[in-house]
Design a protein around this motif. Structure first.
Motif, mmCIF file in Angstrom:
data_model
loop_
_atom_site.group_PDB
_atom_site.id
_atom_site.type_symbol
_atom_site.label_atom_id
_atom_site.label_comp_id
_atom_site.label_asym_id
_atom_site.label_seq_id
_atom_site.Cartn_x
_atom_site.Cartn_y
_atom_site.Cartn_z
ATOM 1 N N LEU A 97 0.816 -1.214 0.000
ATOM 2 C CA LEU A 97 0.000 0.000 0.000
ATOM 3 C C LEU A 97 0.851 1.265 0.000
ATOM 4 C CD1 LEU A 97 -2.815 -0.945 2.550
ATOM 5 C CD2 LEU A 97 -3.070 -0.678 0.074
ATOM 6 N N GLN A 98 2.091 1.148 0.450
ATOM 7 C CA GLN A 98 2.959 2.318 0.567
ATOM 8 C C GLN A 98 3.132 3.044 -0.765
ATOM 9 O OE1 GLN A 98 4.330 3.433 3.583
ATOM 10 N NE2 GLN A 98 4.895 5.238 2.374
ATOM 11 N N LYS A 99 3.081 2.314 -1.882
ATOM 12 C CA LYS A 99 3.310 2.929 -3.188
ATOM 13 C C LYS A 99 2.235 3.952 -3.557
ATOM 14 C CE LYS A 99 2.268 0.804 -7.053
ATOM 15 N NZ LYS A 99 2.158 -0.154 -8.177
ATOM 16 N N PHE A 100 1.063 3.842 -2.899
ATOM 17 C CA PHE A 100 -0.043 4.730 -3.245
ATOM 18 C C PHE A 100 -0.023 6.035 -2.460
ATOM 19 C CE2 PHE A 100 -1.644 0.374 -4.010
ATOM 20 C CZ PHE A 100 -1.904 0.481 -5.367
ATOM 21 N N THR A 101 0.838 6.149 -1.472
ATOM 22 C CA THR A 101 0.830 7.344 -0.627
ATOM 23 C C THR A 101 1.469 8.533 -1.341
ATOM 24 O OG1 THR A 101 2.947 6.758 0.403
ATOM 25 C CG2 THR A 101 0.937 5.925 1.455
ATOM 26 N N GLY A 102 1.061 9.717 -0.906
ATOM 27 C CA GLY A 102 1.632 10.930 -1.480
ATOM 28 C C GLY A 102 0.644 12.075 -1.479
ATOM 29 N N SER A 103 1.084 13.216 -1.995
ATOM 30 C CA SER A 103 0.250 14.416 -2.114
ATOM 31 C C SER A 103 -0.150 14.601 -3.571
ATOM 32 C CB SER A 103 1.017 15.651 -1.634
ATOM 33 O OG SER A 103 1.352 15.549 -0.272
ATOM 34 N N PHE A 104 -1.416 14.885 -3.772
ATOM 35 C CA PHE A 104 -1.948 15.084 -5.120
ATOM 36 C C PHE A 104 -2.650 16.434 -5.135
ATOM 37 C CE2 PHE A 104 -1.573 10.631 -4.176
ATOM 38 C CZ PHE A 104 -1.068 10.057 -5.322
ATOM 39 N N ILE A 105 -2.204 17.324 -6.016
ATOM 40 C CA ILE A 105 -2.654 18.712 -5.996
ATOM 41 C C ILE A 105 -3.060 19.152 -7.404
ATOM 42 C CG2 ILE A 105 -1.966 21.094 -5.509
ATOM 43 C CD1 ILE A 105 -0.033 19.994 -3.424
ATOM 44 N N SER A 106 -4.198 19.857 -7.488
ATOM 45 C CA SER A 106 -4.647 20.368 -8.785
ATOM 46 C C SER A 106 -4.695 21.877 -8.775
ATOM 47 C CB SER A 106 -6.041 19.821 -9.121
ATOM 48 O OG SER A 106 -7.047 20.576 -8.471
ATOM 49 N N SER A 107 -4.685 22.464 -9.966
ATOM 50 C CA SER A 107 -4.747 23.923 -10.096
ATOM 51 C C SER A 107 -6.113 24.480 -9.716
ATOM 52 C CB SER A 107 -4.412 24.335 -11.536
ATOM 53 O OG SER A 107 -3.079 24.006 -11.862
ATOM 54 N N GLU A 108 -7.118 23.611 -9.586
ATOM 55 C CA GLU A 108 -8.439 24.056 -9.150
ATOM 56 C C GLU A 108 -8.490 24.326 -7.649
ATOM 57 O OE1 GLU A 108 -12.086 22.471 -11.824
ATOM 58 O OE2 GLU A 108 -11.076 20.920 -10.666
ATOM 59 N N GLY A 109 -7.433 23.960 -6.940
ATOM 60 C CA GLY A 109 -7.408 24.174 -5.500
ATOM 61 C C GLY A 109 -7.642 22.918 -4.690
ATOM 62 N N MET A 110 -7.681 21.764 -5.368
ATOM 63 C CA MET A 110 -7.889 20.509 -4.645
ATOM 64 C C MET A 110 -6.561 19.981 -4.126
ATOM 65 S SD MET A 110 -9.984 17.139 -5.923
ATOM 66 C CE MET A 110 -11.528 18.068 -5.951
ATOM 67 N N ASN A 111 -6.543 19.591 -2.863
ATOM 68 C CA ASN A 111 -5.347 19.048 -2.222
ATOM 69 C C ASN A 111 -5.739 17.744 -1.553
ATOM 70 O OD1 ASN A 111 -3.197 18.439 -0.450
ATOM 71 N ND2 ASN A 111 -2.619 20.588 -0.305
ATOM 72 N N VAL A 112 -5.210 16.633 -2.065
ATOM 73 C CA VAL A 112 -5.565 15.306 -1.574
ATOM 74 C C VAL A 112 -4.312 14.638 -1.027
ATOM 75 C CG1 VAL A 112 -6.513 13.048 -2.180
ATOM 76 C CG2 VAL A 112 -7.402 15.121 -3.289
ATOM 77 N N GLN A 113 -4.386 14.200 0.219
ATOM 78 C CA GLN A 113 -3.278 13.490 0.847
ATOM 79 C C GLN A 113 -3.661 12.019 1.020
ATOM 80 O OE1 GLN A 113 -0.381 15.186 1.566
ATOM 81 N NE2 GLN A 113 -1.388 16.988 0.673
ATOM 82 N N VAL A 114 -2.800 11.127 0.575
ATOM 83 C CA VAL A 114 -3.025 9.695 0.759
ATOM 84 C C VAL A 114 -1.924 9.174 1.683
ATOM 85 C CG1 VAL A 114 -3.276 7.452 -0.352
ATOM 86 C CG2 VAL A 114 -4.061 9.524 -1.537
ATOM 87 N N VAL A 115 -2.323 8.626 2.830
ATOM 88 C CA VAL A 115 -1.361 8.209 3.845
ATOM 89 C C VAL A 115 -1.731 6.830 4.369
ATOM 90 C CG1 VAL A 115 -0.888 10.585 4.557
ATOM 91 C CG2 VAL A 115 -2.684 9.289 5.718
ATOM 92 N N LEU A 116 -0.791 6.198 5.077
ATOM 93 C CA LEU A 116 -1.054 4.945 5.786
ATOM 94 C C LEU A 116 -1.318 5.261 7.250
ATOM 95 C CD1 LEU A 116 1.502 2.303 4.443
ATOM 96 C CD2 LEU A 116 -0.993 2.220 4.294
ATOM 97 N N LYS A 117 -2.453 4.807 7.757
ATOM 98 C CA LYS A 117 -2.784 4.975 9.169
ATOM 99 C C LYS A 117 -3.173 3.614 9.733
ATOM 100 C CE LYS A 117 -4.897 8.543 10.756
ATOM 101 N NZ LYS A 117 -5.928 9.583 11.070
ATOM 102 N N GLU A 118 -2.378 3.151 10.675
ATOM 103 C CA GLU A 118 -2.624 1.856 11.303
ATOM 104 C C GLU A 118 -2.726 0.749 10.262
ATOM 105 O OE1 GLU A 118 -6.060 2.355 13.728
ATOM 106 O OE2 GLU A 118 -5.077 3.723 15.127
ATOM 107 N N GLY A 119 -1.839 0.822 9.258
ATOM 108 C CA GLY A 119 -1.774 -0.220 8.245
ATOM 109 C C GLY A 119 -2.843 -0.151 7.176
ATOM 110 N N LYS A 120 -3.674 0.912 7.199
ATOM 111 C CA LYS A 120 -4.739 1.053 6.211
ATOM 112 C C LYS A 120 -4.512 2.323 5.396
ATOM 113 C CE LYS A 120 -8.372 -1.437 8.681
ATOM 114 N NZ LYS A 120 -9.778 -1.380 9.170
ATOM 115 N N LEU A 121 -4.837 2.228 4.104
ATOM 116 C CA LEU A 121 -4.706 3.396 3.237
ATOM 117 C C LEU A 121 -5.830 4.370 3.558
ATOM 118 C CD1 LEU A 121 -2.670 4.091 0.978
ATOM 119 C CD2 LEU A 121 -4.432 3.449 -0.669
ATOM 120 N N THR A 122 -5.461 5.631 3.754
ATOM 121 C CA THR A 122 -6.422 6.649 4.164
ATOM 122 C C THR A 122 -6.254 7.878 3.292
ATOM 123 O OG1 THR A 122 -6.320 5.867 6.447
ATOM 124 C CG2 THR A 122 -7.231 8.057 6.099
ATOM 125 N N ILE A 123 -7.368 8.463 2.904
ATOM 126 C CA ILE A 123 -7.338 9.666 2.076
ATOM 127 C C ILE A 123 -7.857 10.835 2.902
ATOM 128 C CG2 ILE A 123 -9.646 9.264 1.089
ATOM 129 C CD1 ILE A 123 -8.545 10.398 -1.554
#
Length: 468
Positions: A390-416
């Motif tokens: 799941l670690q490969k999916f983590t990171g920050s995703f940002i758009s010019s429209e102002g959307m900021n999405v963070q994908v992280v691991l919390k307690e072994g689960k992928l969380t957005i």
């Protein structure tokens, strides 16, 4: 208020739902073959004054406007003035400076969100005057305050910005679906140039008035002239409370994107056009053939979910065809739908942003269809993935429209995390995830040629991963 279906359990559920999500006021209306089978207002259009919500209360409808824009294009096509397969540079030659790809984009690509545009900042700058005047903008679900770009007030300014903006195309026209306010801004310009009228006037004269939509309009001045108009509210960033935020946002150069105001009664009149082959209130608005084009599933953007022209399509919704569209803007969370074969339609309008209004409407539709309140037409098989993968999916995703999405691991689960709301994800296929309550749509992660995650498809938009 009319209520012809015994749905007391739903009413109790709806009251709790609205309380949970801090919705000041909402109206739900459902019709079958033109007869109202459910209608109820919840809460208030103005809380301080305890003013009730009615079927004729004016709300913003935000991106539900997009189907009206497409209906305008179809009206021009019927008149022989455009074809959906025309290249857009035939009408917007200023865009040629943005490179060769733009010359391969057709009107169809704009209408289906498949032109290849990434989310640009155009819409942010088009409503910049409103944002700068509104203290509540700090609590909106997108980051709209840290944008040094220009005010975009006119079509010419919008075209110049899009022609010269520094961005990378997502792919060739038709290759990817990515929900694009920019594309619909361009459709508004095409309608105005081809018709020789302001976009708003053309839509009013050719769609709103013939359909008998007497309380639907773009003109901001009418908000002060009509008595039954909602006050707008904003939810605090931390979700703790809702407060009155009366300033309506406007984007004069991009009203085709989502700036129509309407009522539950008017939207149900409009939806008749889709289940009645182009006729609403006894008046033909569009031809049977145009309606068929609008509700055709032109592109599948998620498994089992497609996009037509300004409408989302589920070809197999409990054995029938569901068309729908939602809307979200400052003071607006809206949703409309129709089950075509059953000649049935529904709408919900609310006066606060960032609440799941569509879920509540579809639960009401379930009750009137004799299903369990939370019945779903789709099911997913959950796949187990270990934390290391799941670690490969983590990171920050940002758009010019102002959307900021963070994908992280919390307690072994992928969380957005987006807009200070955390949701745990579960895997339903290779690079496909859905949140645990299955209410927020499917998330897809896209890889580059090296197998690394390059972007996320979130809210139907391709959002690039931030390079650290």
């Amino acid at each position: 208020m009319r209520e012809t279906v015994a749905v007391e359990p739903f009413d109790k559920y709806a009251i709790e739902y609205i309380k949970k999500h801090l919705i000041p006021g909402a109206i739900i209306g459902i019709e079958a073959e033109g007869q109202r089978v459910y209608e109820k207002g919840f809460g208030y259009r103005n809380v301080a004054q305890q003013l009730p919500v009615t079927e004729d209360t004016v709300f913003g409808i935000a991106s539900m406007t997009k189907s009206f824009t497409c209906a305008g294009i179809m009206k021009l096509q019927e008149a022989g003035k455009v074809s959906v397969h025309d290249n857009i540079v035939d009408y917007l030659p200023e865009l040629k400076t943005s490179g060769g790809q733009v010359e391969r984009i057709t009107i169809h690509h704009l209408m289906t969100h498949t032109a290849g545009y990434p989310p640009l900042a155009t819409h942010v700058y088009a409503r910049k005057n409103s944002i700068e005047q509104d203290p509540s903008a700090k609590d909106y679900g997108l980051d709209l305050l840290n944008n040094p770009g220009p005010h975009i007030e006119t079509f010419d300014e919008m075209l110049a910005f899009m022609a010269n903006d520094d961005f990378e195309w997502l792919g060739e026209p038709g290759q990817f679906y990515s929900y694009s306010n920019d594309s619909y801004g361009l459709l508004g310009v095409i309608i105005s140039r081809v018709s020789g009228q302001p976009y708003e006037q053309f839509i009013e004269e050719n769609i709103l008035k013939p359909a008998g939509m007497k309380n639907s309009f773009f003109d901001m001045r009418l908000l002060d002239e009509k008595e039954d108009v909602t006050t707008l509210y904003m939810k605090a960033k931390d979700g703790s409370h809702v407060y009155e935020a009366p300033l309506w946002w406007d984007a004069p150069s991009m009203r085709a994107v989502g700036y129509l105001k309407s009522t539950a009664n008017d939207i149900l009149r409009y939806l008749e056009m889709y289940w009645n082959e182009g006729v609403a209130g006894g008046t033909r608005i569009l031809s049977k053939e145009s309606i068929a084009q609008m509700i055709h599933p032109h592109v599948e953007y998620e498994p089992g979910r497609c996009y037509g022209y300004g409408l989302r399509i589920v070809p197999d919704y409990f054995g029938s065809t569901l068309i729908s569209h939602g809307g979200g803007l400052k003071g607006v969370s809206s949703y409309m739908c129709a089950i075509v074969e059953k000649k049935k339609a529904g709408v919900i309008l609310t006066n606060v942003s960032d609440v799941p209004a569509g879920d509540l409407l579809m639960n009401a539709m379930n009750i009137t269809e004799g299903r369990e309140l939370d019945a779903s037409y789709s099911t997913y098989e959950v796949l187990e993935i270990d934390a290391e993968e799941l670690q490969k999916f983590t990171g920050s995703f940002i758009s010019s429209e102002g959307m900021n999405v963070q994908v992280v691991l919390k307690e072994g689960k992928l969380t957005i995390e987006s807009n200070e709301v955390y949701r745990t994800l579960k895997c339903i296929g290779k690079n496909f995830f859905i949140d645990e309550d299955e209410k927020e749509g499917i998330l897809q992660f896209l890889e580059n040629g090296c197998g690394e995650i390059e972007r996320i498809v979130y809210g139907g938009r391709h959002i690039m991963k931030e390079i650290m």
